[in-house]
Design an enzyme around this catalytic site. Sequence first.
Site, PDB file in Angstrom:
ATOM      1  N   ARG A 225       0.851  -1.195   0.000  1.00  0.00           N
ATOM      2  CA  ARG A 225       0.000   0.000   0.000  1.00  0.00           C
ATOM      3  C   ARG A 225       0.884   1.242   0.000  1.00  0.00           C
ATOM      4  O   ARG A 225       1.991   1.236   0.553  1.00  0.00           O
ATOM      5  CB  ARG A 225      -0.886   0.027   1.253  1.00  0.00           C
ATOM      6  CG  ARG A 225      -2.107  -0.876   1.166  1.00  0.00           C
ATOM      7  CD  ARG A 225      -3.165  -0.333   0.210  1.00  0.00           C
ATOM      8  NE  ARG A 225      -4.348  -1.167   0.119  1.00  0.00           N
ATOM      9  CZ  ARG A 225      -4.548  -2.150  -0.768  1.00  0.00           C
ATOM     10  NH1 ARG A 225      -3.627  -2.435  -1.670  1.00  0.00           N
ATOM     11  NH2 ARG A 225      -5.671  -2.829  -0.784  1.00  0.00           N
ATOM     12  N   HIS A 273      -0.962   0.643  -9.787  1.00  0.00           N
ATOM     13  CA  HIS A 273      -1.716  -0.248  -8.894  1.00  0.00           C
ATOM     14  C   HIS A 273      -2.359  -1.397  -9.694  1.00  0.00           C
ATOM     15  O   HIS A 273      -3.586  -1.576  -9.665  1.00  0.00           O
ATOM     16  CB  HIS A 273      -2.774   0.531  -8.107  1.00  0.00           C
ATOM     17  CG  HIS A 273      -3.221  -0.193  -6.868  1.00  0.00           C
ATOM     18  ND1 HIS A 273      -3.509   0.434  -5.675  1.00  0.00           N
ATOM     19  CD2 HIS A 273      -3.438  -1.512  -6.625  1.00  0.00           C
ATOM     20  CE1 HIS A 273      -3.873  -0.452  -4.776  1.00  0.00           C
ATOM     21  NE2 HIS A 273      -3.837  -1.649  -5.326  1.00  0.00           N
TER      22      HIS A 273
HETATM   23  P1  NDP Z   1      -1.948 -11.353   4.480  1.00  0.00           P
HETATM   24  O1  NDP Z   1      -2.779 -10.803   5.571  1.00  0.00           O
HETATM   25  O2  NDP Z   1      -2.209 -12.736   3.990  1.00  0.00           O
HETATM   26  O3  NDP Z   1      -0.415 -11.301   4.923  1.00  0.00           O
HETATM   27  C1  NDP Z   1       0.142 -10.203   5.582  1.00  0.00           C
HETATM   28  C2  NDP Z   1       1.561 -10.538   5.981  1.00  0.00           C
HETATM   29  O4  NDP Z   1       2.179  -9.378   6.555  1.00  0.00           O
HETATM   30  C3  NDP Z   1       1.632 -11.650   7.040  1.00  0.00           C
HETATM   31  O5  NDP Z   1       2.732 -12.496   6.791  1.00  0.00           O
HETATM   32  C4  NDP Z   1       1.856 -10.864   8.333  1.00  0.00           C
HETATM   33  O6  NDP Z   1       2.562 -11.565   9.340  1.00  0.00           O
HETATM   34  C5  NDP Z   1       2.712  -9.723   7.834  1.00  0.00           C
HETATM   35  N1  NDP Z   1       2.647  -8.581   8.737  1.00  0.00           N
HETATM   36  C6  NDP Z   1       1.558  -7.851   9.086  1.00  0.00           C
HETATM   37  N2  NDP Z   1       1.898  -6.885   9.961  1.00  0.00           N
HETATM   38  C7  NDP Z   1       3.228  -7.022  10.176  1.00  0.00           C
HETATM   39  C8  NDP Z   1       4.142  -6.343  10.994  1.00  0.00           C
HETATM   40  N3  NDP Z   1       3.797  -5.307  11.770  1.00  0.00           N
HETATM   41  N4  NDP Z   1       5.441  -6.747  10.981  1.00  0.00           N
HETATM   42  C9  NDP Z   1       5.822  -7.800  10.214  1.00  0.00           C
HETATM   43  N5  NDP Z   1       5.001  -8.502   9.417  1.00  0.00           N
HETATM   44  C10 NDP Z   1       3.709  -8.098   9.395  1.00  0.00           C
HETATM   45  O7  NDP Z   1      -2.040 -10.327   3.276  1.00  0.00           O
HETATM   46  P2  NDP Z   1      -1.874 -10.625   1.707  1.00  0.00           P
HETATM   47  O8  NDP Z   1      -0.600 -11.343   1.507  1.00  0.00           O
HETATM   48  O9  NDP Z   1      -3.103 -11.210   1.149  1.00  0.00           O
HETATM   49  O10 NDP Z   1      -1.782  -9.142   1.127  1.00  0.00           O
HETATM   50  C11 NDP Z   1      -0.826  -8.238   1.594  1.00  0.00           C
HETATM   51  C12 NDP Z   1      -1.171  -6.862   1.094  1.00  0.00           C
HETATM   52  O11 NDP Z   1      -0.869  -6.733  -0.291  1.00  0.00           O
HETATM   53  C13 NDP Z   1      -2.655  -6.480   1.160  1.00  0.00           C
HETATM   54  O12 NDP Z   1      -3.032  -6.092   2.465  1.00  0.00           O
HETATM   55  C14 NDP Z   1      -2.746  -5.350   0.173  1.00  0.00           C
HETATM   56  O13 NDP Z   1      -2.485  -4.154   0.853  1.00  0.00           O
HETATM   57  C15 NDP Z   1      -1.617  -5.639  -0.814  1.00  0.00           C
HETATM   58  N6  NDP Z   1      -2.129  -6.017  -2.130  1.00  0.00           N
HETATM   59  C16 NDP Z   1      -1.814  -5.202  -3.192  1.00  0.00           C
HETATM   60  C17 NDP Z   1      -2.231  -5.524  -4.449  1.00  0.00           C
HETATM   61  C18 NDP Z   1      -1.825  -4.699  -5.613  1.00  0.00           C
HETATM   62  O14 NDP Z   1      -2.378  -4.894  -6.708  1.00  0.00           O
HETATM   63  N7  NDP Z   1      -0.873  -3.789  -5.459  1.00  0.00           N
HETATM   64  C19 NDP Z   1      -3.059  -6.701  -4.716  1.00  0.00           C
HETATM   65  C20 NDP Z   1      -3.299  -7.518  -3.538  1.00  0.00           C
HETATM   66  C21 NDP Z   1      -2.848  -7.167  -2.297  1.00  0.00           C
HETATM   67  P3  NDP Z   1       1.988 -12.927   9.998  1.00  0.00           P
HETATM   68  O15 NDP Z   1       2.105 -13.970   8.912  1.00  0.00           O
HETATM   69  O16 NDP Z   1       2.906 -13.173  11.115  1.00  0.00           O
HETATM   70  O17 NDP Z   1       0.562 -12.648  10.372  1.00  0.00           O
HETATM   71  C1  OXD Z   2      -5.867  -5.520  -3.365  1.00  0.00           C
HETATM   72  C2  OXD Z   2      -5.427  -4.529  -4.347  1.00  0.00           C
HETATM   73  O1  OXD Z   2      -5.745  -5.292  -2.150  1.00  0.00           O
HETATM   74  O2  OXD Z   2      -5.708  -4.676  -5.540  1.00  0.00           O
HETATM   75  O3  OXD Z   2      -6.365  -6.589  -3.802  1.00  0.00           O
HETATM   76  O4  OXD Z   2      -4.755  -3.568  -3.946  1.00  0.00           O
END
Ligand code: NDP
Ligand code: OXD
Length: 310
Positions: A225, A273
């Site tokens: 993000r 994005h």
């Molecule tokens: P998940 O919730 O599956 O995974 C999040 C990961 O981040 C987990 O491994 C979590 O740790 C880790 N995490 C969260 N907070 C912290 C912290 N403070 N310190 C260290 N590690 C942390 O999310 P997704 O993988 O599904 O998606 C991630 C993000 O990608 C979404 O929230 C979205 O913002 C972005 N996204 C962007 C897209 C784009 O087109 N640009 C498309 C899709 C998603 P733990 O495993 O220990 O819980």
């Molecule tokens: C998502 C994105 O969160 O597209 O899926 O950013």
Amino acid sequence: MSRIAIKSGGPAALPEWRAGFAAAAPGIEVIGWQETGAEQAEYALVWDPEPGRLAAMRNLRCVFGAGAGVDLITADPGFPRGVPLVRMAPPEAAQRMGEYIAWAALHLLRDGQRIARQEAARHWDEFHGRCASDLRVGVMGLGVMGLKAAEMLRGLGFAVSGWSRMRKSVPGMDCFAGDAELDAFLARTDLLVSLLPATEATRGILSAPLLAQLPRGAMLVNAGRGMHQRIDDILATLDSGQLSAAVLDVFETEPLPPDHPAWTHPRLTVTPHLASTPSRPERARFVAAQIARIERGEAPAPLWNPETGY
Ligand code: NDP
Ligand code: OXD
């Protein structure tokens, strides 16, 4: 018949949503967000609902995020906390993200910007760069997206490690966890890939102090993000040479304004994005499968966790 009210892509996207649900689950009626009956729907599929609107839906059984990140839904102070919120996670979403991250890593590895500049100038210079195995990639966030990206990067031959909140155990990958291990993770990272969710703990994490802990000349990819990055710090760090190149897919203000300096920085690649947006039929299939689970009395997944904020 169940009803799903949709706010994603605007009225122009409705025919495609309707076709997707008709194919996946003909028993689900699709209602546009502004159409009569939306307030009575049992399900909502939304990207950025107006504050208070979900709370007013009295029959609501489940909210589906139109994306994996649901920060624009949970930003609503009136979001009905008792209603489950499912993040968008069809298998194609992680695959698409893995492809984007693999593309960005190869673009940086092979200096795609220099190739484009040379081509524009019709300049033939057979420069040679590093090999994937020379580059230590560190993936921040080992969730649905990060784990798939890490797996695909390893398949390409990159040396990959990861960092998450809770420790992971992934064969063939060094896994770091929590704030206490962030320094060690950064110190061994030539290419930092950020796939973190938007939470208060991750706001502004990609700023000058963190970037200073990477080896000099490191590279950055952010597809999480825009709120994670301090764009002025990233531009200054590119200018100083501490970062040698970056690829950014997300920005605090989207669309990125035409006069923003990020567009023209010679060592920054901007993408709008687009890292991972599954098609509407893919998302309709995923949501229909989750609704079938709910209606069988099973829990949908993956659920947003109000405790952790992701
Ligand atoms: P998940 O919730 O599956 O995974 C999040 C990961 O981040 C987990 O491994 C979590 O740790 C880790 N995490 C969260 N907070 C912290 C912290 N403070 N310190 C260290 N590690 C942390 O999310 P997704 O993988 O599904 O998606 C991630 C993000 O990608 C979404 O929230 C979205 O913002 C972005 N996204 C962007 C897209 C784009 O087109 N640009 C498309 C899709 C998603 P733990 O495993 O220990 O819980
Ligand atoms: C998502 C994105 O969160 O597209 O899926 O950013």
